[in-house]
Design a protein around this motif. Sequence first.
Motif, PDB file in Angstrom:
ATOM      1  N   PRO A 240      10.481  -4.004   8.524  1.00  0.00           N
ATOM      2  CA  PRO A 240       9.617  -4.747   9.444  1.00  0.00           C
ATOM      3  C   PRO A 240       8.660  -5.727   8.761  1.00  0.00           C
ATOM      4  O   PRO A 240       8.312  -6.739   9.358  1.00  0.00           O
ATOM      5  CB  PRO A 240       8.848  -3.637  10.166  1.00  0.00           C
ATOM      6  N   ASP A 241       8.224  -5.446   7.536  1.00  0.00           N
ATOM      7  CA  ASP A 241       7.260  -6.364   6.911  1.00  0.00           C
ATOM      8  C   ASP A 241       7.948  -7.416   6.035  1.00  0.00           C
ATOM      9  O   ASP A 241       7.295  -8.081   5.229  1.00  0.00           O
ATOM     10  CB  ASP A 241       6.217  -5.591   6.086  1.00  0.00           C
ATOM     11  N   LEU A 242       9.255  -7.589   6.205  1.00  0.00           N
ATOM     12  CA  LEU A 242       9.983  -8.584   5.410  1.00  0.00           C
ATOM     13  C   LEU A 242       9.382  -9.982   5.600  1.00  0.00           C
ATOM     14  O   LEU A 242       9.182 -10.426   6.729  1.00  0.00           O
ATOM     15  CB  LEU A 242      11.452  -8.601   5.854  1.00  0.00           C
TER      16      LEU A 242
ATOM     17  N   ALA B  15      -2.520 -12.960   7.413  1.00  0.00           N
ATOM     18  CA  ALA B  15      -2.139 -11.630   7.898  1.00  0.00           C
ATOM     19  C   ALA B  15      -2.188 -10.577   6.795  1.00  0.00           C
ATOM     20  O   ALA B  15      -2.198  -9.376   7.067  1.00  0.00           O
ATOM     21  CB  ALA B  15      -0.742 -11.685   8.514  1.00  0.00           C
ATOM     22  N   MET B  16      -2.191 -11.018   5.542  1.00  0.00           N
ATOM     23  CA  MET B  16      -2.230 -10.067   4.425  1.00  0.00           C
ATOM     24  C   MET B  16      -3.649  -9.525   4.201  1.00  0.00           C
ATOM     25  O   MET B  16      -3.825  -8.488   3.565  1.00  0.00           O
ATOM     26  CB  MET B  16      -1.764 -10.737   3.125  1.00  0.00           C
TER      27      MET B  16
ATOM     28  N   ARG C 223      -2.216  -1.296  -7.714  1.00  0.00           N
ATOM     29  CA  ARG C 223      -2.519  -1.341  -6.269  1.00  0.00           C
ATOM     30  C   ARG C 223      -3.717  -2.249  -6.041  1.00  0.00           C
ATOM     31  O   ARG C 223      -4.722  -2.168  -6.743  1.00  0.00           O
ATOM     32  CB  ARG C 223      -2.835   0.056  -5.732  1.00  0.00           C
ATOM     33  N   VAL C 224      -3.592  -3.089  -5.031  1.00  0.00           N
ATOM     34  CA  VAL C 224      -4.619  -4.091  -4.757  1.00  0.00           C
ATOM     35  C   VAL C 224      -4.825  -4.184  -3.244  1.00  0.00           C
ATOM     36  O   VAL C 224      -3.865  -4.082  -2.481  1.00  0.00           O
ATOM     37  CB  VAL C 224      -4.159  -5.465  -5.317  1.00  0.00           C
ATOM     38  N   ARG C 225      -6.099  -4.347  -2.845  1.00  0.00           N
ATOM     39  CA  ARG C 225      -6.367  -4.640  -1.436  1.00  0.00           C
ATOM     40  C   ARG C 225      -6.706  -6.118  -1.322  1.00  0.00           C
ATOM     41  O   ARG C 225      -7.519  -6.646  -2.066  1.00  0.00           O
ATOM     42  CB  ARG C 225      -7.509  -3.775  -0.891  1.00  0.00           C
ATOM     43  N   ILE C 226      -6.048  -6.791  -0.389  1.00  0.00           N
ATOM     44  CA  ILE C 226      -6.268  -8.231  -0.223  1.00  0.00           C
ATOM     45  C   ILE C 226      -7.557  -8.434   0.573  1.00  0.00           C
ATOM     46  O   ILE C 226      -7.731  -7.843   1.651  1.00  0.00           O
ATOM     47  CB  ILE C 226      -5.073  -8.892   0.514  1.00  0.00           C
TER      48      ILE C 226
END
Length: 439
Positions: free
Chosen positions: A299-301, A379-380, A423-426
């Motif tokens: 779904p997140d493609l 959206a990210m 791991r990163v949070r946008i």
Amino acid sequence: MADPKKLYIKTYGCQMNVYDSERMAEALGAEGYVETGTPEDADMILLNTCHIREKAAEKVYSELGRYKPLRAKNPDLKIGVAGCVAQAEGAEIMARQPMVDLVVGPQTYHRLPEMMKTVDAGKAALDTDFPEEDKFEHLPKARKNLGRPSAFLTVQEGCDKFCAFCVVPYTRGAEVSRPVARILSEAEALVARGVKEITLLGQNVNAYHGAGEGGEWSLAQLIWALNDIEGLERIRFTTSHPNEMTDDLIEAHATCAKLMPYLHLPVQAGSDRVLKAMNRKHTAAEYIEIIDRLRAARPDLLLSGDFIVGFPGETEEEFADTLKLVERVGYGQAYSFKYSARPGTPAAEKEGIPDDVATERLARLQALLGDQQRAAQVAMVGRETRVLFEKTGRFEGQLVGKTEHLHACHVEAPQELLGQVARVRIVEAAPNSLKGVLV
Ligand code: 5AD
Ligand code: SF4
């Protein structure tokens, strides 16, 4: 000992050319050449060229013109033209620009060391064969350490599709897949030197059908085998044709952990009449159905595409069908071009549409694609993702890498994370990249 000879390579066009340039540097490296970043101090200048659109091909001649003063200063300077313009134009290049010593096509560059001997003896060298032997088998086995955690690996070359606008079947030849075992050993060698991400390359990469254990393997089978390589963290592939989007490859997007959620799947146009004239051999509805199945699997493609506007005969309604398709699909990233008539292709025989009409359509399409790209970046924000850090940023303490969806991402992070995945949070979407914080 004499100083090593210096080689300057300039690469145009697609990622396959980037890969070929690396391999040419390795082939000449084995003959004692070292790479330099500037043409001014080079003993050999090699242009690896692209023939896909007229503009790309013409760049070669303007670039060659710039080397005239260098050659005047250093009469021993050798100049070579490689890649798709070399393949398409061959000896014509030397006729038009006598300064050129060497012309080599994409399928014969393993013969470069030999050709350089001819050139060093003061003679011109030209080779644009489609040889029987596999060039990869005649290139140095050890891959050079480029110090980057992301590498390209060509698994398939050439094209048998003959889209009416495209020079690729003529410049790169018929479709050929490399054997599985050789790809896996090249991948392992890359991983051993610190590579974390491999992008499998081919003009028609999803048509891959290389010889493997038990018979011919599909691209999905190859991806699964790569998925088992310890230390390899990410797999991507490009470029694909909709008609080769097989069930197993769609399913791999749901089940293969290392396969990244990004797909470049060009459609070129949204009108069935135009698609037929382009010899694409699929309809807009069939393309959309494939996209829907891919999105059901993953779904997140994030989707990327290529578009051509102003193909001969394209009407305003037909162009509107392209806009409609773009609205329906929603691309995170895309490349769009004005049609360029290429010598020798079937479409070049047809009368084109006025340039100002094509320019105006391209602007409208790019505005829509730009909005979609922006929306996908925005959206990210707030989401967690993983970033592979590739280089240091402009500001101290900052690293730059790529997210799983192939967005460039700036993060304040310790140097040790260079070449690693974290791991990163946008937290922000800047115009051309994302900003993130370590989690
Ligand atoms: N004119 C314009 N764009 C072209 N492309 C290929 N051939 C042409 C041409 N003659 C574009 C297609 C292809 C991308 C690599 O370049 O969109 O997918
Ligand atoms: Fe060119 Fe791609 Fe069409 Fe092959 S499939 S002819 S490479 S556009």
